[in-house]
Design an enzyme around this catalytic site. Sequence first.
Site: not given
Lengths: 458, 458
Positions: B7, B31, B37, B41, B79, B306, B427, B435, B443
């Site tokens: 990435a 690489e 790429s 995950c 490398v 990224n 909402y 809410w 709150r």
Amino acid sequence: MVVGGDAGGMSAASQARRRRGPDDLQIVAFERGSYTSYSACGIPYWIGDVVGPRDRLIARRPEVFRDRFNIDVRVRHEVEEIDLAARRVVVRDGASGQRRAEPFDAMVVATGSVPVRPPIPGIEAAGVHGVQTLGDGEALRAELDSGRVRRVVVIGGGYIGLEIAEATHRRGFETTVLDMSPTPLGTFDPDVGSFVADAIRDMGIDLVLSEAATAIETLADGRVCCVHTAGGRELPADLVILGLGVRPDVALAHHAGIPLGSSGGIVVDRRMRTGVEGVWAAGDCVESIHRLSGARVVVALGTHANKQGRVAGINIGGGYATFPGVIGTAVTKICDLEVARTGLSEKEARASGYEYVTAFADSTTRAGYFPGAAPIRVKMTAERRSGRLLGAQIVGREDAAKRIDVCATAIWNEMTVEEVLGLDLSYAPPFSPVWDPVLVAARRADDAVQDDLAAAAG
Amino acid sequence: MVVGGDAGGMSAASQARRRRGPDDLQIVAFERGSYTSYSACGIPYWIGDVVGPRDRLIARRPEVFRDRFNIDVRVRHEVEEIDLAARRVVVRDGASGQRRAEPFDAMVVATGSVPVRPPIPGIEAAGVHGVQTLGDGEALRAELDSGRVRRVVVIGGGYIGLEIAEATHRRGFETTVLDMSPTPLGTFDPDVGSFVADAIRDMGIDLVLSEAATAIETLADGRVCCVHTAGGRELPADLVILGLGVRPDVALAHHAGIPLGSSGGIVVDRRMRTGVEGVWAAGDCVESIHRLSGARVVVALGTHANKQGRVAGINIGGGYATFPGVIGTAVTKICDLEVARTGLSEKEARASGYEYVTAFADSTTRAGYFPGAAPIRVKMTAERRSGRLLGAQIVGREDAAKRIDVCATAIWNEMTVEEVLGLDLSYAPPFSPVWDPVLVAARRADDAVQDDLAAAAG
């Protein structure tokens, strides 16, 4: 005293009670309807049999307010007059028909809104329904259940119009939506609205656009039979539903001398004070400041009504709270299509004097390879040069629309699209692509801002 | 030259190429693995047969970079040494085994991370697997498919540990998770983590907490047979998976003399410059500034990699971009349970010297009466007195966790919980209660801030 027993009024009453006990403050609330604190936004879903039974829409019954909060709620009591000088109101008891004067020291005006009814012939005919109150919903359900109805025409293609059209369509009625604009959901940009139009038609709902209703024709028995349009169409209808939205119900306040603003709503300050000593207002009947345009606007939404009522109640109770204004956030779901907006539409941005660039991002709601990844389109509008995010609109399928809240929070904080691009938003394959769609849109919008700058310089 | 083709490195390469054509800038990327790429995950979901086939995890193949972007990607090229003075690297071709020197003018170090491997006996045995690379995933799948495995022990109950445990459990293997802490997901507060623990156990996964692995025992054939813990337990295992997270892979950079920070990652400025002229770094191997604590932290996440790669590439290409830091936002899904966090945990807040109050809100993801309304718990931590939102954690079912992004955006903008409460969030009954759960938590947190103030004053 609270005039109006729905979200705004009852939130105010509850908060005032939390801070001042019954010995210190008597609270009486008059509600002309039969219910308190119900979800008006839920009515289309109840009509469509998505939710039910009816009582599930009621958040708190009058008895609860009475028994638990010591708030004297009187339903079917309509306040007919407010006398500010004498500090009293005239209330009519709907059951007995009797009128009586009631004194007050402090008042919350929470009279809500009334449906927009165009002044066209036939608008009062049998078979023409609103969908504003639970009572409206009951009448509408009774008609739909009567067996007399096959064809429904919904006048108005805004949120409520589309939601109710989906409900009648879902229940098997031939449904037509009529709207004056070239695309439905007029608070959205036309390029987003056209997506919605396609989705509505794909569902099998007939959508007649750029056409105004001019008359509702009735049969000899007085019942509606068709809707005539300015373009000469005749849309057959056994039932007509008014889905044109609402306007603030301010007749009572206006007659009493409580100042109204240019938007038609009651003028209030940040603490929900009307300017008349001891008189507060909250909910659909007040105007709010739009934080981006600076304009005074009326936005009828339960979420604002609750917040405003809370603020009024805290202040009445001796505390300090303010309502900081709105930025026009809204969301709805039409069948599987989710749509949401916040900030300014292009039209609103122009009207406010902003110059802007726009950008789109088409992406998926989850990592592209993850099951259930659904399409999502995010549109962003950013101010020229500053790059400030002015508005965002989202159309998509499952799990798309709630992302609007990130844009709303960014706009609230006056972020630029470049700053939005830097936000640390959550990422995992079941929840978003590695670049969240909001970030992709911000990246595109930032590119557009930079390109515009370069073009202006070159 | 780019060292590391995932990435961070490939984003840098692509962005640099967008601004500087092949005549102006040659780009070669080395690489050591076989892929570029890909979504690390996504590996647990591929192991668990939730997604597949494997190639769907690969965003872009080397050929695409070569053909479309004129970026010379060489996979299976490691490398081995960076010589900053001579501006060249030594690269080993994995296919031929040959080494050769390659010159560079500018370099992006994007060497990523390596799995944490505790130094315990047996850690190198056959049957002990990481889940870091696609190669690891392939090896693990081959073992799971071999028919030799019935019992799996996962060491580590963080994100990756729990995700992989769910995968093996889903595929029918007896699965045990071992974690040193009293609750899993150590970056969450224990009261939230205990929810997760219950959910894991309810799924049928065995969870052994407050226990460290001390040795992995092997049979005569060299294969693992059980995991020993500090508390004297013996957990039978045909396969051991290391889910202890990762640490930055900085050996190469360190030997070359590129400065590392106290966190163990490569030190970079906002433009991703290492401080060594012409050397940039991006991705899991760098350290970032935590915007709340001010600390330097290493967060291995594709979304940061990224963004950082993009920033490095734009700057190398002659543009200007900055990476503004992180606030620790993360999300995961364990079976039907969604969990998310942002900002500081209580422990982190204390370590940073903040005094704070906390509040919980239990609510639903949709209006309570709407089908599919799922439970959601939002916890907020706010600074004493100022009321500044310091952290939020969410646990819930469907459609719960992505709300963390609103909290993340609020924290990013240094909002107080009182300000959060005023936010104009969307909402409608299919999307939230009137809410929103985030507002309810704000709150409650605001109440806690006020109560604390009052107590301090009184």
